[in-house]
Design an enzyme around this catalytic site. Structure first.
Site, PDB file in Angstrom:
ATOM      1  CE1 TYR A  50      30.644  40.788  48.506  1.00 42.30           C
ATOM      2  CE2 TYR A  50      30.195  42.638  47.059  1.00 42.30           C
ATOM      3  CZ  TYR A  50      30.500  41.298  47.250  1.00 42.30           C
ATOM      4  OH  TYR A  50      30.659  40.479  46.151  1.00 42.30           O
ATOM      5  CG  HIS A 108      27.211  36.101  47.387  1.00 43.31           C
ATOM      6  ND1 HIS A 108      27.370  37.197  48.182  1.00 43.31           N
ATOM      7  CD2 HIS A 108      28.356  36.041  46.666  1.00 43.31           C
ATOM      8  CE1 HIS A 108      28.543  37.761  47.969  1.00 43.31           C
ATOM      9  NE2 HIS A 108      29.167  37.072  47.054  1.00 43.31           N
TER      10      HIS A 108
HETATM   11  P1  NAP Z   1      39.558  43.077  41.933  1.00 51.38           P
HETATM   12  O1  NAP Z   1      38.634  43.948  41.176  1.00 51.38           O
HETATM   13  O2  NAP Z   1      40.134  41.889  41.267  1.00 51.38           O
HETATM   14  O3  NAP Z   1      40.748  43.926  42.555  1.00 51.38           O
HETATM   15  C1  NAP Z   1      40.526  45.033  43.366  1.00 51.38           C
HETATM   16  C2  NAP Z   1      41.876  45.650  43.719  1.00 51.38           C
HETATM   17  O4  NAP Z   1      42.493  46.162  42.520  1.00 51.38           O
HETATM   18  C3  NAP Z   1      41.794  46.816  44.692  1.00 51.38           C
HETATM   19  O5  NAP Z   1      42.915  46.713  45.546  1.00 51.38           O
HETATM   20  C4  NAP Z   1      41.913  48.041  43.794  1.00 51.38           C
HETATM   21  O6  NAP Z   1      42.536  49.148  44.434  1.00 51.38           O
HETATM   22  C5  NAP Z   1      42.838  47.522  42.718  1.00 51.38           C
HETATM   23  N1  NAP Z   1      42.635  48.244  41.450  1.00 51.38           N
HETATM   24  C6  NAP Z   1      41.465  48.322  40.753  1.00 51.38           C
HETATM   25  N2  NAP Z   1      41.652  49.038  39.636  1.00 51.38           N
HETATM   26  C7  NAP Z   1      42.953  49.421  39.637  1.00 51.38           C
HETATM   27  C8  NAP Z   1      43.751  50.191  38.739  1.00 51.38           C
HETATM   28  N3  NAP Z   1      43.232  50.678  37.612  1.00 51.38           N
HETATM   29  N4  NAP Z   1      45.058  50.396  39.053  1.00 51.38           N
HETATM   30  C9  NAP Z   1      45.590  49.875  40.196  1.00 51.38           C
HETATM   31  N5  NAP Z   1      44.888  49.136  41.080  1.00 51.38           N
HETATM   32  C10 NAP Z   1      43.590  48.921  40.808  1.00 51.38           C
HETATM   33  O7  NAP Z   1      38.877  42.561  43.289  1.00 51.38           O
HETATM   34  P2  NAP Z   1      37.477  42.113  43.820  1.00 51.38           P
HETATM   35  O8  NAP Z   1      36.946  43.199  44.670  1.00 51.38           O
HETATM   36  O9  NAP Z   1      37.668  40.774  44.421  1.00 51.38           O
HETATM   37  O10 NAP Z   1      36.510  41.851  42.541  1.00 51.38           O
HETATM   38  C11 NAP Z   1      35.695  42.810  41.957  1.00 51.38           C
HETATM   39  C12 NAP Z   1      34.240  42.693  42.393  1.00 51.38           C
HETATM   40  O11 NAP Z   1      33.679  41.430  42.052  1.00 51.38           O
HETATM   41  C13 NAP Z   1      34.016  42.750  43.910  1.00 51.38           C
HETATM   42  O12 NAP Z   1      34.258  44.027  44.437  1.00 51.38           O
HETATM   43  C14 NAP Z   1      32.619  42.243  44.017  1.00 51.38           C
HETATM   44  O13 NAP Z   1      31.678  43.242  43.683  1.00 51.38           O
HETATM   45  C15 NAP Z   1      32.651  41.106  42.992  1.00 51.38           C
HETATM   46  N6  NAP Z   1      32.966  39.798  43.609  1.00 51.38           N
HETATM   47  C16 NAP Z   1      31.988  38.834  43.624  1.00 51.38           C
HETATM   48  C17 NAP Z   1      32.235  37.600  44.228  1.00 51.38           C
HETATM   49  C18 NAP Z   1      31.158  36.555  44.233  1.00 51.38           C
HETATM   50  O14 NAP Z   1      31.310  35.535  44.930  1.00 51.38           O
HETATM   51  N7  NAP Z   1      30.097  36.742  43.488  1.00 51.38           N
HETATM   52  C19 NAP Z   1      33.481  37.328  44.802  1.00 51.38           C
HETATM   53  C20 NAP Z   1      34.462  38.305  44.750  1.00 51.38           C
HETATM   54  C21 NAP Z   1      34.209  39.524  44.155  1.00 51.38           C
HETATM   55  P3  NAP Z   1      41.713  50.341  45.140  1.00 51.38           P
HETATM   56  O15 NAP Z   1      40.479  49.739  45.728  1.00 51.38           O
HETATM   57  O16 NAP Z   1      42.695  50.866  46.123  1.00 51.38           O
HETATM   58  O17 NAP Z   1      41.363  51.375  44.084  1.00 51.38           O
END
Ligand code: NAP
Length: 279
Positions: A50, A108
């Site tokens: 990240y 990962h």
């Molecule tokens: P996500 O959690 O599905 O979505 C994040 C988005 O949702 C951001 O734009 C955020 O806005 C918005 N959001 C979050 N809570 C909200 C709420 N209550 N109201 C309105 N909007 C909201 O996305 P993600 O980052 O892909 O997934 C979460 C985590 O999973 C990652 O950050 C990472 O740590 C992990 N991940 C792991 C892998 C892997 O391969 N292992 C892959 C992808 C992700 P703001 O940021 O503007 O608040």
């Protein structure tokens, strides 16, 4: 906040993701992560990938003086997953995170390095006290079977996998395997990386009705649905404190059987695909 056992610890069912935070306002991200810790979302998930270390440094700022309140997870990038490079990658993550240990360290995703080598490095890191536990991410059932054979029962702390209302592929085989083998699931991208369900679709209407009946938000309902299996955790990412607090409240929500049935019907499980869905 409800907790469940992960890596031998009681960990909140709703944690905090950090992917893409390097592109957001740094002060807002630090404040959001701290608001999350205050609200009980003490599981923080990051990775060397990240922002190539920038996000781990940002997380360190959020953890200043609070490291002991947090269950901290990071991940080794597959290109670094050789025996010696895994150890080095972990040490560099520890330096950036300004801590002497990780609570959880994940592969990962699987690529070229033999799993036996990576697991040997992870065992070495446990022995050295640099990580408390290790697990995997984006592993399908054949990879999980091979991992279990290599490390033995009770060693794989979790499988972190893609899981949101419109991508429920892990329900076909991964969740059943993990349930049978005592491996918790940490669901990532619960809001489809910011593309949460279409506002004018039938699904949004169902979520809205259920949310209104419980006096909560549609996102809280979605998160709770993704937590209905007792081995599941979820790690939404939010760079804004208001979003974090909204997400934390899902940790207390109780949905009825009828709510679950309606959500299941509005976001049906698609047919199984050959490859495990991942980002
Ligand atoms: P996500 O959690 O599905 O979505 C994040 C988005 O949702 C951001 O734009 C955020 O806005 C918005 N959001 C979050 N809570 C909200 C709420 N209550 N109201 C309105 N909007 C909201 O996305 P993600 O980052 O892909 O997934 C979460 C985590 O999973 C990652 O950050 C990472 O740590 C992990 N991940 C792991 C892998 C892997 O391969 N292992 C892959 C992808 C992700 P703001 O940021 O503007 O608040």
């Amino acid at each position: 906040m409800e907790t469940r056992t992960l890596a031998g610890r009681l960990v909140p069912v709703v944690g905090q993701g950090t992917w893409n935070m390097e592109g957001d306002d740094r002060a807002s991200c630090v404040a959001a992560l701290q608001a999350g810790i205050d609200a009980g979302m003490t599981h923080i998930d990051t990775a060397e990938l990240y922002g190539w270390g920038k996000v781990e440094e940002l997380v360190a700022d959020a953890l200043e003086g609070r490291r002991d309140q947090v269950f901290l997870a990071s991940k080794v990038h597959p290109k670094n997953a050789s025996r010696s490079k895994t150890v080095r990658a972990c040490e560099q993550s520890l330096q950036r995170l300004r801590t002497d240990h990780l609570d959880l360290y994940l592969i990962h995703w699987r690529q070229d390095h033999p799993l036996a080598e990576t697991f040997a490095a992870l065992e070495e890191l446990v022995q050295a006290g640099k990580i408390r536990a290790f697990g995997v991410s984006n592993f399908d059932v054949p990879d999980l079977r091979e991992s279990l054979k290599l490390v033995g029962p009770g060693k794989l702390a979790c499988n972190q996998v893609l899981y949101h209302l419109e991508q429920r592929g892990i329900e076909h085989a991964v969740i059943p395997w993990c349930r049978d083998n005592g491996v918790p699931i940490v669901g990532y991208s619960p809001f489809a990386v910011g593309r949460f369900v279409e506002a004018d679709g039938e699904g949004a209407q169902v979520l809205g009705e259920i949310a209104r009946a419980h006096g909560v938000t549609a996102r809280q309902v979605a998160l709770r649905f993704l937590l209905r299996d007792p081995i599941a955790f979820t790690i939404p990412k939010a760079s804004k404190a208001a979003h974090v607090r909204d997400n934390a409240a899902a940790g207390e929500l109780k949905l009825t059987e009828e709510d679950l049935r309606r959500i299941n019907a509005a976001f049906p499980l698609a047919r199984s695909t050959r490859n495990l869905p991942m980002l």
